[in-house]
Design an enzyme around this catalytic site. Sequence first.
Site, PDB file in Angstrom:
ATOM      1  N   GLU A  14      -2.304  -2.859  -7.811  1.00 28.03           N
ATOM      2  CA  GLU A  14      -3.503  -3.028  -7.009  1.00 28.03           C
ATOM      3  C   GLU A  14      -3.896  -1.665  -6.476  1.00 28.03           C
ATOM      4  OE1 GLU A  14      -3.994  -2.836  -3.348  1.00 28.03           O
ATOM      5  OE2 GLU A  14      -2.069  -1.790  -3.236  1.00 28.03           O
ATOM      6  N   HIS A  29      -5.530  -5.129  -1.308  1.00 31.31           N
ATOM      7  CA  HIS A  29      -6.313  -4.858  -0.108  1.00 31.31           C
ATOM      8  C   HIS A  29      -7.556  -5.756  -0.031  1.00 31.31           C
ATOM      9  CE1 HIS A  29      -3.970  -1.127  -0.453  1.00 31.31           C
ATOM     10  NE2 HIS A  29      -4.310  -0.839   0.798  1.00 31.31           N
ATOM     11  N   SER A  57       0.846  -1.186   0.000  1.00 27.26           N
ATOM     12  CA  SER A  57       0.000   0.000   0.000  1.00 27.26           C
ATOM     13  C   SER A  57       0.889   1.246   0.000  1.00 27.26           C
ATOM     14  CB  SER A  57      -0.958  -0.046   1.197  1.00 27.26           C
ATOM     15  OG  SER A  57      -1.980   0.925   1.060  1.00 27.26           O
TER      16      SER A  57
END
Length: 290
Positions: free
Chosen positions: A195, A265, A105
């Site tokens: 992502e 996630h 992330s």
Amino acid sequence: MPLKSGDLLRVVAPSGRLRNRTALDRGIEIWRDRGYRVEVTEEIVASWGYLAGKDAARRKQLATAWSDPECRGILYARGGYGGMRLLEHWQWDLAAVPKWSIGFSDITALLWSLSHQGIAGIHGPLLTTLADEPDWSIDRLFQLVSGQPVPPLQGDPWVGNVAYGKLLPCNLTVATHLLGTPWQPDVTGAILAIEDVTEAPYRIDRLLTHWRLTGALAKIAGVAIGRFSQCDPPEGSSSFTVEEVLRDRLTDLDIPIVANLPFGHDGCNAALPVGVAAILDGNTGELSIV
């Protein structure tokens, strides 16, 4: 250098402030159960607005861990936002013994900046997300850091052919904001693994269009697509779906593309090494680490 039981790992919070100490402690316990020594200080609970402390304090946490000759790895507490701020006025100490750097992330900023220096890391579960992973995903992470081979990940083939290149996993939003900075790794011939979370389809469109306009997307060898969670269009709006956006912005590149791979996630987040050789098979839908 592969990690082994007894190695010292340090916990660093370079991004958002810690919201769930229980989740952090559960993640630390998993590493300790595998025989690693994990050092965590109370600095980990510091906060400054949405950040885990002021920039100088977070830089000091990271620099202390990186320069510690006994430390063999850095475990990032959580994502959120803030890691990119540390790269201003920052240089990795290349004289220090390289460390395993593990997270995803917002941690993309640190992982990619290290890759730019030729130092590999792991795009994988944070300490606050590790305990939610299935057993096979946790095992995969520990196999990678201990130097063991890992099985291919299986996704859905979108565009055929086979790509061989350096794997660059990332959060798409964070990686996009590194383009054109001194911390952007060379993407030429790379397999880009993307992502994201809570980005509306038009925002994903904007990010990928930026990649196209910079010319960066034309340089890559293949695209591995993970989970784009909570990226649905607003209810009642006139919008493409996120899959339609991804297909529109990527499939005309005439390079292998595999989608729905198990990383990202809000679900299984299979660990992927950053900056190492990989094979993306657009015919079978497999992503393999070489």
